[in-house]
Design a protein around this motif. Structure first.
Motif, PDB file in Angstrom:
ATOM      1  N   ARG A 136       0.828  -1.204   0.000  1.00 41.92           N
ATOM      2  CA  ARG A 136       0.000   0.000   0.000  1.00 41.92           C
ATOM      3  C   ARG A 136       0.867   1.261   0.000  1.00 41.92           C
ATOM      4  N   LEU A 137       1.911   1.249   0.816  1.00 45.73           N
ATOM      5  CA  LEU A 137       2.798   2.404   0.869  1.00 45.73           C
ATOM      6  C   LEU A 137       3.501   2.602  -0.469  1.00 45.73           C
ATOM      7  N   SER A 138       3.969   1.519  -1.068  1.00 45.15           N
ATOM      8  CA  SER A 138       4.634   1.632  -2.377  1.00 45.15           C
ATOM      9  C   SER A 138       3.696   2.212  -3.424  1.00 45.15           C
ATOM     10  N   ALA A 139       2.449   1.758  -3.439  1.00 40.91           N
ATOM     11  CA  ALA A 139       1.470   2.276  -4.402  1.00 40.91           C
ATOM     12  C   ALA A 139       1.187   3.757  -4.135  1.00 40.91           C
ATOM     13  N   TRP A 140       1.101   4.130  -2.870  1.00 39.58           N
ATOM     14  CA  TRP A 140       0.873   5.534  -2.513  1.00 39.58           C
ATOM     15  C   TRP A 140       2.037   6.396  -3.015  1.00 39.58           C
ATOM     16  N   ILE A 141       3.254   5.913  -2.819  1.00 41.72           N
ATOM     17  CA  ILE A 141       4.452   6.647  -3.251  1.00 41.72           C
ATOM     18  C   ILE A 141       4.459   6.825  -4.766  1.00 41.72           C
ATOM     19  N   GLY A 145       4.253  10.400  -6.162  1.00 42.77           N
ATOM     20  CA  GLY A 145       5.546  10.808  -6.698  1.00 42.77           C
ATOM     21  C   GLY A 145       6.551  11.234  -5.648  1.00 42.77           C
ATOM     22  N   GLU A 146       6.271  10.913  -4.397  1.00 44.67           N
ATOM     23  CA  GLU A 146       7.189  11.260  -3.315  1.00 44.67           C
ATOM     24  C   GLU A 146       6.973  10.357  -2.115  1.00 44.67           C
ATOM     25  N   PHE A 147       8.007  10.251  -1.288  1.00 44.91           N
ATOM     26  CA  PHE A 147       7.910   9.537  -0.026  1.00 44.91           C
ATOM     27  C   PHE A 147       7.091  10.414   0.930  1.00 44.91           C
ATOM     28  N   PRO A 148       6.260   9.831   1.776  1.00 45.01           N
ATOM     29  CA  PRO A 148       5.444  10.676   2.663  1.00 45.01           C
ATOM     30  C   PRO A 148       6.318  11.556   3.560  1.00 45.01           C
ATOM     31  N   PRO A 149       6.133  12.861   3.497  1.00 48.05           N
ATOM     32  CA  PRO A 149       6.914  13.742   4.359  1.00 48.05           C
ATOM     33  C   PRO A 149       6.586  13.518   5.831  1.00 48.05           C
ATOM     34  N   GLY A 151       5.464  14.219   9.415  1.00 51.52           N
ATOM     35  CA  GLY A 151       4.387  15.119   9.804  1.00 51.52           C
ATOM     36  C   GLY A 151       3.079  14.783   9.105  1.00 51.52           C
ATOM     37  N   THR A 152       3.163  13.943   8.047  1.00 51.58           N
ATOM     38  CA  THR A 152       1.939  13.543   7.332  1.00 51.58           C
ATOM     39  C   THR A 152       1.652  12.060   7.518  1.00 51.58           C
ATOM     40  N   TRP A 153       2.505  11.372   8.264  1.00 46.95           N
ATOM     41  CA  TRP A 153       2.415   9.910   8.328  1.00 46.95           C
ATOM     42  C   TRP A 153       1.091   9.411   8.896  1.00 46.95           C
ATOM     43  N   LYS A 154       0.561  10.056   9.901  1.00 47.66           N
ATOM     44  CA  LYS A 154      -0.716   9.611  10.464  1.00 47.66           C
ATOM     45  C   LYS A 154      -1.827   9.740   9.418  1.00 47.66           C
ATOM     46  N   THR A 155      -1.807  10.838   8.671  1.00 47.72           N
ATOM     47  CA  THR A 155      -2.791  11.047   7.608  1.00 47.72           C
ATOM     48  C   THR A 155      -2.629  10.001   6.516  1.00 47.72           C
ATOM     49  N   VAL A 156      -1.392   9.728   6.129  1.00 46.77           N
ATOM     50  CA  VAL A 156      -1.132   8.715   5.100  1.00 46.77           C
ATOM     51  C   VAL A 156      -1.622   7.348   5.582  1.00 46.77           C
ATOM     52  N   ALA A 157      -1.389   7.035   6.848  1.00 45.26           N
ATOM     53  CA  ALA A 157      -1.863   5.752   7.398  1.00 45.26           C
ATOM     54  C   ALA A 157      -3.372   5.624   7.229  1.00 45.26           C
ATOM     55  N   ARG A 175      13.838   2.853   5.907  1.00 45.22           N
ATOM     56  CA  ARG A 175      14.946   3.745   6.254  1.00 45.22           C
ATOM     57  C   ARG A 175      16.163   2.975   6.755  1.00 45.22           C
ATOM     58  N   LEU A 176      15.949   1.777   7.273  1.00 44.59           N
ATOM     59  CA  LEU A 176      17.064   0.937   7.722  1.00 44.59           C
ATOM     60  C   LEU A 176      17.721   0.212   6.558  1.00 44.59           C
ATOM     61  N   GLY A 177      17.183   0.438   5.374  1.00 45.00           N
ATOM     62  CA  GLY A 177      17.787  -0.177   4.192  1.00 45.00           C
ATOM     63  C   GLY A 177      17.224  -1.528   3.840  1.00 45.00           C
ATOM     64  N   ASN A 178      16.104  -1.902   4.450  1.00 51.17           N
ATOM     65  CA  ASN A 178      15.502  -3.202   4.155  1.00 51.17           C
ATOM     66  C   ASN A 178      14.597  -3.163   2.928  1.00 51.17           C
ATOM     67  N   ASP A 179      14.509  -2.000   2.304  1.00 53.91           N
ATOM     68  CA  ASP A 179      13.738  -1.861   1.086  1.00 53.91           C
ATOM     69  C   ASP A 179      14.646  -1.192   0.050  1.00 53.91           C
ATOM     70  N   PRO A 180      15.055  -1.925  -0.960  1.00 54.87           N
ATOM     71  CA  PRO A 180      15.986  -1.380  -1.947  1.00 54.87           C
ATOM     72  C   PRO A 180      15.496  -0.119  -2.641  1.00 54.87           C
ATOM     73  N   SER A 181      14.170   0.026  -2.807  1.00 55.78           N
ATOM     74  CA  SER A 181      13.667   1.223  -3.493  1.00 55.78           C
ATOM     75  C   SER A 181      13.801   2.478  -2.654  1.00 55.78           C
ATOM     76  N   GLN A 182      14.095   2.335  -1.365  1.00 57.85           N
ATOM     77  CA  GLN A 182      14.229   3.480  -0.487  1.00 57.85           C
ATOM     78  C   GLN A 182      15.646   3.612   0.077  1.00 57.85           C
ATOM     79  N   SER A 183      16.610   2.975  -0.547  1.00 57.49           N
ATOM     80  CA  SER A 183      17.963   2.926   0.005  1.00 57.49           C
ATOM     81  C   SER A 183      18.633   4.280   0.086  1.00 57.49           C
ATOM     82  N   SER A 184      18.209   5.253  -0.688  1.00 56.08           N
ATOM     83  CA  SER A 184      18.847   6.563  -0.646  1.00 56.08           C
ATOM     84  C   SER A 184      18.245   7.455   0.438  1.00 56.08           C
ATOM     85  N   ARG A 185      17.278   6.986   1.155  1.00 53.91           N
ATOM     86  CA  ARG A 185      16.599   7.816   2.173  1.00 53.91           C
ATOM     87  C   ARG A 185      17.196   7.606   3.530  1.00 53.91           C
TER      88      ARG A 185
END
Length: 185
Positions: A136-141, A145-149, A151-157, A175-185
């Motif tokens: 769901r998070l990947s589809a939302w992103i 077109g962006e990672f949830p900023p 301060g918006t995480w509760k709303t995104v949930a 953020r711990l690097g367990n998702d290759p698509s987010q490795s730069s974050r």
């Protein structure tokens, strides 16, 4: 919203009302008397689930209508609540229906607006069809077109139909690097 449509709507009979944070604008089952144009603040259209959960069907921000489809129904099908202090223009449903029925340009603009809302609703349905928070998070992103900023995480949930805690865990994993698509974050 199409500006010409908005200028026509602003000429219709209306009342101004302010709702405090947490106050309901209307409840599921209430008779539709008014259309709600958000002028300031944020209101959500909510569907309550049997298990007590809530899904946000619409986030209405300034310049948008809350529950546009209620122009064509006798009763509201969801609840609407003020997320912040909200100022609304309550427009007579009957006056708006008359405008819709008598002005082909307005009717076309309203239909175009509703088509945009249908596309948004289908996207939300597509996201909610995924089984895992990660999907769901990947589809939302992808859709936004962006990672949830922060301060918006509760709303995104709420938008993706999960608990804030589950979303926080998924974000932490990425953020711990367990998702290759987010490795730069």
């Amino acid at each position: 919203m199409i500006e010409i449509m908005l200028s026509q709507i602003r000429t219709l009979p209306h009342a101004q009302q302010v709702f405090r944070r947490g106050q309901y604008l209307f409840h599921q089952g209430d008779t539709v008397v008014s259309m709600f144009l958000i002028e300031a603040g944020e209101a959500w259209l909510l569907r309550r689930q049997r298990d007590g959960g809530v899904i946000v069907l619409q986030r209405a921000l300034p310049g948008s209508f809350l529950a546009e489809a209620s122009l064509f129904t006798a009763r509201y099908h969801c609840d609407a609540t003020a997320i912040t202090r909200v100022s609304v223009r309550q427009i007579s449903r009957l006056a708006m229906r008359k405008l819709f029925e008598n002005d082909p340009a307005f009717a076309a603009a309203w239909a175009s607006h509703l088509a945009d809302e249908v596309r948004s609703a289908r996207l939300r349905a597509e996201i909610l069809a995924f089984k895992t928070v990660a999907e769901r998070l990947s589809a939302w992103i992808v859709a936004k077109g962006e990672f949830p900023p922060k301060g918006t995480w509760k709303t995104v949930a709420q938008e993706i139909g999960t608990s804030p805690e589950s979303l926080y865990r998924e974000i932490a994993q990425r953020r711990l690097g367990n998702d290759p698509s987010q490795s730069s974050r």
